[in-house]
Structures are given as C-alpha cells and as structure tokens.
Scaffold this active site. Structure first.
Site, PDB file in Angstrom:
ATOM      1  N   LYS A  83       0.835  -1.207   0.000  1.00 22.65           N
ATOM      2  CA  LYS A  83       0.000   0.000   0.000  1.00 22.65           C
ATOM      3  C   LYS A  83       0.870   1.258   0.000  1.00 22.65           C
ATOM      4  CE  LYS A  83      -3.730   1.813   2.985  1.00 22.65           C
ATOM      5  NZ  LYS A  83      -4.512   1.465   4.203  1.00 22.65           N
ATOM      6  N   SER A 158      -9.151   2.021   3.926  1.00 20.38           N
ATOM      7  CA  SER A 158      -8.268   2.760   3.038  1.00 20.38           C
ATOM      8  C   SER A 158      -7.419   1.848   2.148  1.00 20.38           C
ATOM      9  CB  SER A 158      -7.367   3.691   3.852  1.00 20.38           C
ATOM     10  OG  SER A 158      -6.510   2.979   4.727  1.00 20.38           O
ATOM     11  N   SER A 182      -9.438  -0.219   8.136  1.00 22.41           N
ATOM     12  CA  SER A 182      -8.963  -0.145   6.749  1.00 22.41           C
ATOM     13  C   SER A 182      -8.412  -1.433   6.162  1.00 22.41           C
ATOM     14  CB  SER A 182      -7.903   0.962   6.623  1.00 22.41           C
ATOM     15  OG  SER A 182      -8.476   2.209   6.887  1.00 22.41           O
TER      16      SER A 182
END
Length: 477
Positions: A83, A158, A182
C-alpha cells in the site's frame, strides 16, 4: 444505477485461480517459476487496472529481476503489492494525496521488512484515499478505485487498491493496514478475508510511533483463510510478539465450541440496513447449527466513544494538514489536500481542548473491551453499517458536510478494535440483494487471533466464500 460490470483477471496462466499458499507450493515444487508467476501477475494488472484504477505505482522491472532469485519464506516468489503509505527503498510514498511531492525513499520501513520476510515478490504500490482518512478509495478530482464485483461501487478503504487487485485475481495477497477498519472494510466490500491483529503483534508502524494512542495495525487481504493464517505465522517467525501468546500455525478449525455475543446495531444512531443485518443473523444461525452458543450482546462502549474517535481522527488530519512535511518526510502543499482532510482539520481547530479527554477515552476503551471477553469468546457483528455504497456517496468531492456524517454511520463498528487494540477479522459470508459481498465481523480477546482463525476455517468450510470468477464466465471485462 450504474450498469453492472464485473472485472477480473483469472485465467489459464501460471497463477490460475490459486491462492497464495497454492502459488507458493507450485513454485516450490517447480511446477511454475517465480518469474513466471510475476509475469502473469503483471499481465493481469495491466489487463484490469484500466477499469479498476488500483495501481499507485508500478515497479515491474525490479520485480522481475527479484523474481529470478526469490527470497526464502512461506510465500517465496508469490507476487504481491504494498500500500502506498508504506516506505520501500527506492520508491516514493504518495499517501494517496496530491499534497505530497514524494521522493524515492532511502530505506524500507520496519513493517515492510517484516512483510517482505515472507519471501513475496513486490510488484509495486496500491491506491488509498488521501492519508487513509476515508472508507472509500475516492479523490477530490481524480478517478476513483473501483470494486471489481461491480465497477460502479466503492472498493472500500483505506486499503482499497490492494483489495481490488486481490479480489480481481491480479495477486493472491496484498498488503493492507488498518487505523479504523482499513483492512476489514475493503475486505468486506471486495469479498475477502481481512484480519486486524492485536496491537503489538506485528512490528509497529511509523505512523503508530507518532501517535499518543497507536490505532494502526498492518497486515494483508487474502481470498482464503489458510493464506491469512500462513501469513500471520510467517510474521511471527520474523519477530515473535514479546507480550502476547504466540498464535502458532493454524491449519483448520478447533473442536472447541464458543460462546459468541451477537451485535446487530451500532452506537452511531442509524440502524443497520436489512441486507447487512440479514447476513449477520444468518451467520448467527450457521454458528448455532455448528454447536456454538450465540447470545445477544451490547456494544462494550457508549456514544462518547464516537466523539472521542472522531476527535482523534480530526487530530490526525490537523497534524497532517499543518505539519505535513514532518508527518510524511516529503515536501507538502497543504492547499492541495481534499475536503475530508481540510474539514477534519477545521473540526479539530474548533475544539482542541477535547484532545486530552479524547485520548483518555480511547485508552479507557481497552479495559471495557477486555471486560467483554471475561464472559465471551468471540463477538459477532456487522463490519459496516450498511452495504457497499455506489461511488460518489462518500467521495470528498461531495463536500465535507455531506459526506462526513455518512462516513461516521458507515464505519461505526470497526474503530473500537483499533482504539482498544483487540483483534478482529472480516469474512465474506454475506451477499447483498445486488450481488455484492457483505463482510461479517468477529472480534476476540487481546492476543486471541488463534480463536478467530480457527472459527474462520470452520465457517469457510461450512459456507464456502463466493468467488468473483464464478460470477462472470467471460473473464476480464
């Protein structure tokens, strides 16, 4: 209503429909090569990313070079992504924001080292909403990341880019992290397994070190329980947690029957929608049929928790908005942050005096969480307040005053585990009437990830998870 569109990359190549454990076994046996697996994943990424917009940064040349001599580990040679809020040597870290002008990082941060100790081949970085503050991977003025089950819907956040790529079959496992849900939220939106670990289980994140209450947990999203279990075992092999009982290798369900507390509505105010409530109640019925004792239970906190967590959220946004260069380590233009970041920062400025009260409240939530598991083994609840929304519903482009109340009601179940530090897992056990996945949430006592994984194995066997490749026979759209 947007026309329904499935997007996936499953096909007849080196990856097939194997999970990460299966790919690792195929590489170890010589049935496929690590470079062959990386090439297949790259081809899949290029095939579906125009529809999904889940890639933040490609690092394909370095990945292919690394795949020629893969590192040892439980997932040696398995292709993956990380990420884009996590530092890797030689790559910038954009944090999903146009405000950050990131340069190539000079070192890999500690958790990324732990993640890579599994032997995976890193292909690049995945998208996230600005600084991970939102529960949808959407932007003020850029195209959103789309859900592969239906491209008109959110992929969650997220860790939305990672979840979209794993669900679409580009890679079998990808990095995710969780500061308020997330890992679990995008897992729920995209039909994946998402485990948030107990605080202190993995190497602490850079963000967590800066926080008065460390709410951030790092992990991965996967398509199978066995991948999540093997991943957690690999993390422990790299660095066992000092103050927690080891999880060890979890390879299947336990014969132990559990006492499980059932929660259907959150403390945020809006009732859980019908599809989500039905998924949780159907799971409760399944658990009862398997011999577990399911009892009604109340959320182990009250409405002040929402006030405290929202203020802490605002504190993080304020710190980023006004001290962005210190937070990110890169040049920062605060005029380019989105409406959510700016709105949260304004809310903090209006009530800075709430900060010590909120921090005390979040710290107090840990003891109340622990008390819940004095009489229960697991708590069952929704992951989210309602089914996955269409793109635009939570977009910062809608304006802060419109989208933020929606956001608070949507994510009302997951933040308690972040504040209290307890483990939780999202499992894709439900389906909405529109066909999208619904995640069901399980929490356990601090350090008891083993119970969650054993229960997850049992539920996966009793009710196999829906597969996106079975929904659209013609493959990538």
């Amino acid at each position: 209503m947007t026309e329904r569109t499935h997007v996936h990359a499953f096909g007849d190549d080196a990856l097939g429909d194997l999970d990460a454990t299966g790919v690792a076994a195929a590489i170890a046996s010589g049935a496929i090569g690590a470079r062959e697996a990386a090439e297949a994943a790259i081809a899949r990424a290029e095939l579906v990313n125009p529809a999904l917009n889940a890639l933040a940064l490609r690092d394909f040349d370095r990945a292919l070079e690394a795949a020629d001599s893969p590192s040892k580990g439980a997932f040696s040679g398995v292709p993956t992504f990380i990420k884009d809020n996590t530092d890797l040597y030689g790559l910038p870290t954009g944090h999903g924001s146009q405000a950050v002008q990131s340069k190539a990082k000079r070192k890999t941060e500690p958790f990324a080292e732990q993640y890579l100790s599994t032997g995976m081949t890193m292909l690049g970085k995945t998208t996230l909403p600005e600084f991970g503050f939102n529960a949808t991977t959407e932007y003020q003025s850029l195209p959103p990341t789309r859900n592969p089950w239906h491209t008109g819907y959110s992929s969650g956040a997220s860790s939305g880019g990672s979840a979209a790529l794993v669900a679409a079959g580009v890679v079998p496992i990808a990095h995710a992290n969780d500061g308020g849900g997330s890992i679990r939220i995008p897992a729920a939106a995209c039909g994946l397994v998402g485990l948030k670990l107990t605080r202190g289980r993995e190497v602490q994140s850079l963000q967590g070190k800066q926080m008065p209450v460390d709410i951030v947990s790092n992990g991965a999203v996967t398509r199978t329980v066995r991948d999540t279990a093997a991943f957690v075992a690999a993390l422990e092999n790299f660095r066992p947690a000092k103050k927690l009982k080891p999880i060890g290798d979890v390879a299947g369900p336990s014969s132990r029957r559990l006492k499980i507390g059932l929660i259907t509505d959150s403390i945020a105010g809006d009732p859980t929608d019908a599809d989500t409530a039905a998924a949780v109640l159907q799971t409760a019925e399944l658990l009862t049929s398997l011999g577990h004792d399911v009892v009604d239970f109340a959320v182990p906190t009250d409405h002040t928790f929402i006030r405290d967590f929202v203020h802490y959220w605002a504190l993080m946004a304020f710190s980023t908005q006004y001290f962005g260069k210190m937070v990110t380590g890169d040049p920062f233009d605060r005029s380019k942050t989105d409406a959510l970041t700016k709105g949260l920062a304004r809310n903090f400025i209006r009530k800075p005096w709430l900060t010590p009260v909120s921090i005390r409240g979040l710290k107090r939530s840990e003891s109340r969480y622990r008390e819940a598991f004095e009489t229960l083994d697991v708590v069952l609840s929704p992951v989210l307040g309602h089914t996955t929304p269409e793109l635009g519903f939570l977009s910062p482009a809608a304006g802060f005053d419109v989208m933020f109340p929606r956001l608070v009601n949507y994510v009302s179940f997951t933040p308690l585990n972040n504040a209290a530090g307890g483990p939780a897992i999202s499992l894709p056990l439900g389906r909405a009437t529109n066909g999208l996945p619904i995640g069901v949430h399980f929490s356990a006592a601090h350090g008891d990830e083993r119970t969650l994984l054993e229960l997850a194995f049992e539920l996966e066997a009793a009710q196999p998870f829906a597969r996106i490749q079975d929904q659209h026979a013609s493959g990538a759209a």
